[in-house]
Design an enzyme around this catalytic site. Structure first.
Site, PDB file in Angstrom:
ATOM      1  NE  ARG A   1     -11.022  -8.787  -4.756  1.00  0.00           N
ATOM      2  CZ  ARG A   1     -10.605  -7.943  -3.828  1.00  0.00           C
ATOM      3  NH1 ARG A   1      -9.302  -7.812  -3.588  1.00  0.00           N
ATOM      4  NH2 ARG A   1     -11.453  -7.227  -3.120  1.00  0.00           N
TER       5      ARG A   1
ATOM      6  CG  HIS B   1     -12.889  -3.256   7.570  1.00  0.00           C
ATOM      7  ND1 HIS B   1     -12.811  -1.988   7.031  1.00  0.00           N
ATOM      8  CD2 HIS B   1     -12.464  -3.167   8.838  1.00  0.00           C
ATOM      9  CE1 HIS B   1     -12.330  -1.179   7.958  1.00  0.00           C
ATOM     10  NE2 HIS B   1     -12.121  -1.860   9.062  1.00  0.00           N
TER      11      HIS B   1
ATOM     12  CE  LYS C   1      -3.065  -3.060   0.159  1.00  0.00           C
ATOM     13  NZ  LYS C   1      -3.540  -3.592  -1.110  1.00  0.00           N
TER      14      LYS C   1
ATOM     15  CD  GLU D   1      -3.811   6.858   3.866  1.00  0.00           C
ATOM     16  OE1 GLU D   1      -5.021   6.743   4.153  1.00  0.00           O
ATOM     17  OE2 GLU D   1      -3.319   6.448   2.803  1.00  0.00           O
TER      18      GLU D   1
HETATM   19  C1  MV4 Z   1      -9.293   5.134   5.455  1.00  0.00           C
HETATM   20  C2  MV4 Z   1     -10.416   5.602   6.157  1.00  0.00           C
HETATM   21  C3  MV4 Z   1     -10.383   6.901   6.595  1.00  0.00           C
HETATM   22  N1  MV4 Z   1      -9.308   7.669   6.378  1.00  0.00           N
HETATM   23  N2  MV4 Z   1      -8.242   5.939   5.247  1.00  0.00           N
HETATM   24  C4  MV4 Z   1     -10.706   0.610   5.070  1.00  0.00           C
HETATM   25  C5  MV4 Z   1     -10.348  -0.396   4.043  1.00  0.00           C
HETATM   26  C6  MV4 Z   1      -9.097   0.071   3.415  1.00  0.00           C
HETATM   27  N3  MV4 Z   1      -9.186  -0.061   2.003  1.00  0.00           N
HETATM   28  C7  MV4 Z   1      -8.974   1.504   3.810  1.00  0.00           C
HETATM   29  N4  MV4 Z   1     -10.045   1.787   4.716  1.00  0.00           N
HETATM   30  C8  MV4 Z   1     -10.234   3.041   5.211  1.00  0.00           C
HETATM   31  N5  MV4 Z   1      -9.228   3.893   4.993  1.00  0.00           N
HETATM   32  C9  MV4 Z   1      -8.271   7.178   5.707  1.00  0.00           C
HETATM   33  N6  MV4 Z   1      -7.209   7.972   5.513  1.00  0.00           N
HETATM   34  C10 MV4 Z   1     -11.461   4.761   6.371  1.00  0.00           C
HETATM   35  C11 MV4 Z   1     -11.378   3.460   5.920  1.00  0.00           C
HETATM   36  C12 MV4 Z   1     -12.505   2.659   6.242  1.00  0.00           C
HETATM   37  C13 MV4 Z   1     -13.324   2.131   5.267  1.00  0.00           C
HETATM   38  C14 MV4 Z   1     -13.097   2.313   3.911  1.00  0.00           C
HETATM   39  C15 MV4 Z   1     -13.919   1.777   2.974  1.00  0.00           C
HETATM   40  C16 MV4 Z   1     -15.011   1.016   3.374  1.00  0.00           C
HETATM   41  C17 MV4 Z   1     -15.256   0.817   4.691  1.00  0.00           C
HETATM   42  C18 MV4 Z   1     -14.436   1.367   5.657  1.00  0.00           C
HETATM   43  C19 MV4 Z   1     -14.720   1.167   6.999  1.00  0.00           C
HETATM   44  C20 MV4 Z   1     -13.907   1.692   7.930  1.00  0.00           C
HETATM   45  C21 MV4 Z   1     -12.798   2.431   7.560  1.00  0.00           C
END
Ligand code: MV4
Length: 495
Positions: free
Chosen positions: A292, A235, A116, A200
């Site tokens: 994917r 998630h 990442k 982040e």
């Molecule tokens: C984040 C975020 C808030 N701020 N990054 C969760 C999965 C991964 N792909 C990254 N995720 C997140 N990254 C920042 N800077 C919140 C999430 C996140 C989230 C993102 C997509 C779908 C569901 C989620 C549930 C909790 C947190």
């Protein structure tokens, strides 16, 4: 074009991939473990190879056995589906080393985007917006503290090898920074064998919006609009839809272009998904690239009328994309509900078991990508997904109405499901208003309790099925014309 493709997966996605192969005149090879001898994907394949014991490491995750199965059957390409080996760079490399085409991006691209931090840096360099963030030496805590101050609290600690939310920690104040970094790093080490973490700015109240892309080996890249996937629990996505209620035409175009930039910057070839967070002000930020075919790909297929698996196969065979950006016109609205063997009365924990009765919903605008059947025993060893119910209609409201109808017609007896929960979510005001953020379930359904038991809901659909298919004698001996409308009774009973 390939004559024979091996599908290195099981369940609904293996069945789904085989459907396209059959349509294209390609022979399919299934692989299966000890507990899957009678699985639907095995029955749907032209050939099947037993690859080992139930434990994934002995079968669906076993690179040597999968490669051997392809060689033994003369399959010249492997489709990995999602999960298992789908994003395993080592597997993509093993395919290449054995002159088998991996239907997906190259091992190098999988490796780069799987990290990442590397992915973030590729995107930042090419102008794809990323959240304010910093990578620093994980052992230097003063550097962490400084980084957090400069980003501004709250910050989110993420694992470099993470994804899908594993190993993340939100930190609201300097007091718990050190401890959070340490737990995140040790969790990451345990889960991914890599303790590298990064930081982040934490975005609260955002939506998860992702863009589907298709890129061929000639350098053509298109996007296939967005999917809104904010409705998730721990998630795990639950309901996905397209289009997103949050996008304007202008924003859609911007995010689509950003996804194409991301694809080109990473040398992406095949189908992929670029995930973004979208805030309330219309700003969006790169999250990660999923290298994917995704679980929720059908909603995109429904509104674009594009078979993503067909394009994956054509791209892998070296053909140029047969469609251009102009061909991608979103029509109507599609929603997907994931149907798992899970217990809504016990924290949605997996509830595998024998399917005693299954009646799939059918009708205009209804698609059920199903991996099970009546009398199949859902194994405990794998993800307990049973099927994905997808509906399509002219508008979002009509799609919601159609999904509610389809869920009420879906009878699953023997294992527990969250069909009742889905019905309540779809009927709720926040969902109907499109008020879907990543905290949607926690905020609106955190303390949800079923009104009707899962059994009652399944029985209602079961009875309705008996009635509608004329087996009414098993319910009572009255003729159909003498009976009050059972369908109406059930409708009243159920909602
Ligand atoms: C984040 C975020 C808030 N701020 N990054 C969760 C999965 C991964 N792909 C990254 N995720 C997140 N990254 C920042 N800077 C919140 C999430 C996140 C989230 C993102 C997509 C779908 C569901 C989620 C549930 C909790 C947190």
């Amino acid at each position: 074009m390939f004559q024979k493709i091996l599908i290195a997966n099981r369940g609904e996605i293996a069945v789904r991939i085989m459907k396209t192969c059959r349509e294209m005149g390609i022979t399919t090879v299934a692989v299966y473990s000890d507990v899957d001898t009678a699985a639907l994907h095995v029955m749907n394949a032209d050939e099947a190879v037993h690859v080992g014991q139930a434990e994934p490491s002995e079968s669906y995750l076993n690179i040597d056995k999968i490669i051997a199965a392809a060689k033994d059957t003369g399959a010249t390409a492997i489709h990995p589906g999602y999960g298992f080996l789908a994003e395993n760079a080592q597997f993509a490399q093993a395919c290449q080393d054995n002159d088998i085409t991996f239907i997906g991006p190259s091992a190098e691209v999988i490796r780069n985007l799987g990290d990442k931090i590397i992915a973030r840096n590729i995107m930042a360099k090419s102008g794809v917006p990323v959240t304010p963030g910093i990578t620093v030496d994980s052992s230097d805590h003063s550097a962490w503290a400084q980084a957090a101050e400069s980003i501004g609290y709250p910050v989110l600690i993420k694992a470099a090898s993470g994804g899908g939310g594993k190993g993340m920690r939100v930190v609201y104040s300097p007091d718990n920074l050190k401890e959070s970094c340490e737990t995140a790093a040790s969790e990451a080490k345990t889960a991914f064998g890599d303790s590298t973490i990064y930081m982040e700015k934490y975005l609260d109240r955002a939506r998860h919006v992702e863009i589907q892309i298709l890129c061929d080996s000639q350098g053509n890249a298109i996007h296939l609009l967005e999917r809104e996937c904010s409705v998730q629990r721990r998630h795990q996505k639950i309901i996905e839809e397209t289009p997103s209620t949050a996008l304007t035409e202008d924003l859609r175009e911007k995010m689509g272009q950003a996804a194409i930039t991301a694809a080109k910057a990473s040398g992406y070839v095949n189908a992929g998904t670029v995930e973004f967070l979208l805030d309330d002000t219309g700003k969006f930020y790169f999250l990660e690239v999923n290298t994917r075919l995704q679980v929720e790909h059908p909603v995109t297929e429904m509104i674009t009328n594009v078979d993503l698996v067909k394009h994956q196969i054509e791209i892998a065979a070296g053909r140029p994309l047969s469609i251009t950006q102009k061909d991608i016109v979103g029509q109507g609205h599609a929603i997907e509900c994931r149907i798992y063997a899970e217990d809504p009365e016990n924290n949605f924990f997996p509830s595998p078991g024998k399917i005693q009765f299954l009646k799939e919903p059918t009708g205009p605008g209804i698609r059920n990508d199903c991996g099970v059947y009546t009398n199949f025993e859902v194994p405990v060893e794998y993800d307990p997904i049973l099927s994905k119910l997808i509906v399509f209609a002219e508008t979002r409201n009509l799609a919601i109405q159609r999904m509610i109808h389809a869920l009420r017609c879906y009878a699953i007896v023997g294992v527990k499901t969250a069909i009742g929960f889905m019905l309540d979510v779809l009927s709720s005001e926040p969902f109907q208003k499109g008020d879907t953020y990543t905290n949607f379930i926690d905020v609106h359904f955190g303390d949800w309790k079923p009104v009707l038991s899962d059994k009652e809901i399944a029985c209602a659909a079961f009875l309705a099925d008996n009635f509608l298919t004329g087996k009414k004698d098993s319910i009572n001996s009255k003729t159909q014309s003498e009976m009050p409308s059972l369908w109406q009774q059930l409708g009243n009973f159920r909602l």
